[in-house]
Design a protein around this motif. Sequence first.
Motif: not given
Length: 464
Positions: A415-428, A430-441
């Motif tokens: 869960s902490l890793c997921i929140l860390w990924c959200e932090l990368v684009h928090k102010h965008d 779509n804060p879930y951009a990292v998690l939606l990357d094709v390779r990550v998906a």
Amino acid sequence: MNYTSLSFWLLFFAVAGVCLAARVVFRRTLHTESNTVDLVLLALASLAMFACFSPLSCGILIVEAGLTLLLTRAAVQAETRSRSRAVLAANLFVLLGTLAFFKYVNPALTAGAAGAPLAPWLPPGISFYTLAMAAFAIDSVREKERPPNLLLSGNMFAFFPLVLSGPIERKGHLIPQLRRFAFTLRLPDAAAGLPWIVLGFFFKFVLADNIGPFIHTQPADNAYLVWLASLLFGLKLYFDFAGYSFIALGVARLFGVELQLNFLAPFLSTSIREFWRRWHVTLLTWLRDYVYIPMGGNRTGIWFVNVLVVWLLSGAWHGSSLNYLCWGLLHACYIGLERLLSPIFKLPRFFAWVVTFTAVTFSWVVFYERDMETLLHKARTLVRPSAYSGRMLAEALRHYPIGDILPLAGILALSLCILWCELVHKHDANPYAVLLDVRVAIFLAACLPLLSAGVSTPFVYFAF
């Protein structure tokens, strides 16, 4: 429509396949480029799937949608402003009165917040499509704009990805997309929608469903266990509800429709007001636009009264138990206190996050604990210094079997890793951009069969 059910996906693919084939046949037969055929097929598909899930709620939706469209047209066409408002008030009375009956009057309603089965008489989705219809009526009267025809309006209310648990869409956002809707599957839409579906499944199956068995809400004398239960409940609620919203967004995107993002990485917020701009976004914007601002918002000397009304309504929307009203009152006090103190001093961002996260975590105790005597006992425990002794910590550690500690630590680390990924684009946007990357998906999809919980529970917000 329970996205965790195999029967839903079998029904979805069957209905979608029939509609895609029917579209080709009808368009070739009628020799038309109009999307009327697409909208008719979409309406039939949405109603068919909703009726299979809940015939009662589907029937209520059809009646309320027809009545809303008729009364909204009458209100817009009324000769005087007072008559227009009277017709609008009658429409809102019917919509909100029906919702109030099923939520608060019917004694059979006993659904709980912590994931209890849906009460047998509570029509699934009624809380969401009622607010969508109310917004539709209010916006049409405000703009003095004749509402769209039955086909467009009905599809807005019954659109199958969102009818059960939102997001609560507005006509200004959804109707223009429905005007150009085509019942087709395009590669760019699939590429945009599938990562959302994968992320939603990961949130639900891997995170929410694995956290659920570790939530022990019974202990009331051990502060450590109360805090842990509240933390786990908040995480489960987030991953569960956000997971549903992401799957809904992804399914809609498969057909070229973009729904509003209902979550924006809320657990990274550094203030309570920011948290509520990021959690269940469409409900809070609904309350802001149709309750708070019309009452005067923060432009009046009694702004806290307006805040209080909004949050009591938010609590009442979730259920009739007294704890929901207490939860709303608590957040009203949070926001009032925050507004009074923010001009005086400003905490560093990390400490502001700690304070916000702690305040939100405490509020989950009020949200899930329906027995008021137990709730007060837990609140006293959390403020009693002796409840944080070493003996209590040792007791808390013994509460979980040795075999549960490692899996619990693992799911919290994930869960902490997921929140860390959200932090990368928090102010965008779509804060879930990292998690939606094709390779990550692809990686998350590969993890699903390995990390998913053995048993999946119903989506929590079906009970609201």
